[in-house]
Write a protein that holds these residues in place. Structure first.
Motif: not given
Length: 353
Positions: A181-187
């Motif tokens: 995501c744009r905040a750098g969280h990996r999904n």
């Protein structure tokens, strides 16, 4: 004489005119009411209008039967008009509070509720309009949540989510199930555990071969398989073999992937009609770590003959062998609620047609 053009007032716009009707409020049946803007021409008093708007903006899940029971989230002009009229009436009373003791007490109670709910010391001039606009935007976003893959990080806002269509074009097309995501969280976009369990149950419900000699290849085949390449892409695609040879789909038409039904390997590259391949067993699927901070789906196998023997005798339930580990047979059957061998025997006897 030249006549001036006259524009009709739309139904919802009357809520912002703040004109007294002479009729009693349809909620408290006391003070004079102002038109809400609904089709039934309901009216509310000044205090009930404030309370109704506070109730509306306080719950984004309630989008039907608003205020008088007639309005919905689609009645934007009426809600915006009510908010504008509510701001005007509130600011007028702040500037010139009531002189009557009872009316002043009621106004002070209303101000206390407003400041407590909206967390403000002094209500700004456009407070209700601002809150209604925020509520409309939140309900719009909530109605579009199904179009996005949400970030799994707690509290990550919807602005950082990814459209499902964008994920399919950018990631799924390349065989990836992970996105950042744009905040750098990996999904990871994978089926839920409930969906995985249901698929595993379906596969294990019919471990028998539906034919002992398929067309052309003369091999024993089971009725159901998971498409291996779909599993790599994070999808659970249940395939059904009706008739013909071990190539599925026959003629490479009807599905984007083509594999050998007997050994589950990629058709053309790893198996073909000239290869005497081996059946690895009954498929099972699970979520596993991908080694890069995300997850993936991986296929494992249960030895078919040993599983059939366990169903008949109850001795030595075979384990599931995955590339990254093993799951005991008793543990698997318990997790899938498939410990009743009599029921399994009945399913096998019923067959797949």
């Amino acid at each position: 004489r030249r006549r001036r053009p006259v524009r009709r007032v739309r139904r919802g716009e009357v809520a912002g005119l703040d004109l007294k009707t002479g009729d009693a409020c349809n909620i408290c049946y006391s003070d004079d009411g102002f038109l809400i803007g609904c089709g039934e021409q309901h009216v509310v008093c000044r205090s009930c209008r404030w309370a109704a708007l506070r109730a509306v903006v306080g719950d984004v899940t309630q989008t039907e039967k608003l205020v008088c029971g007639c309005l919905t989230v689609k009645d934007k002009p009426a809600l915006e008009g009510m908010a504008e009229a509510a701001d005007k009436s509130l600011q007028a009373l702040i500037a010139a509070p009531p002189t009557d003791t009872a009316e002043l007490q009621e106004f002070n109670m209303e101000m206390a509720q407003v400041t407590r709910q909206f967390q403000v010391a002094t209500p700004p001039p456009d407070m209700f309009q601002r809150k209604v606009a925020e509520w409309l935007e939140l309900t719009r976003r909530r109605s579009e949540e199904h179009l996005y893959h949400a970030c799994h990080h707690p509290g990550c806002p919807m602005d950082n989510w990814i459209l499902r269509s964008d994920f399919d074009e950018t990631y799924r097309a390349d065989g990836s199930v992970n996105w950042v995501c744009r905040a750098g969280h990996r999904n990871s976009v994978l089926p839920s555990q409930a969906e995985i369990n249901e698929m595993n149950r379906n596969i294990l419900s019919h471990p028998e071969h539906y034919t002992d000699r398929c067309g052309h290849d003369a091999m024993a085949l089971r009725r159901f398989r998971l498409c291996p390449e779909c599993v790599v892409a994070g999808l659970l695609t249940m395939a059904v073999h009706e008739e013909g040879c071990k190539q599925w789909p026959g003629g490479s038409r009807g599905h984007r992937h083509c594999f050998c039904w007997h050994c589950t390997k990629k058709w053309g590259d790893e198996c073909n009609h000239g290869v005497a391949c081996l059946d690895p067993g009954i498929q099972q699927v699970r979520r596993a770590a991908d080694g890069a901070g995300g997850e993936k789906l991986e296929l494992g196998f249960v030895k078919g003959e040993e599983y059939m023997q366990w169903i008949r005798s109850g001795r030595s339930c075979p384990e599931t062998v995955f590339p990254t580990g093993r799951v005991l047979g008793e543990t698997r059957q318990g997790l899938l609620n498939m410990e009743d061998r009599n029921e399994l025997q009945r399913w096998i006897a019923e067959g797949t047609r």
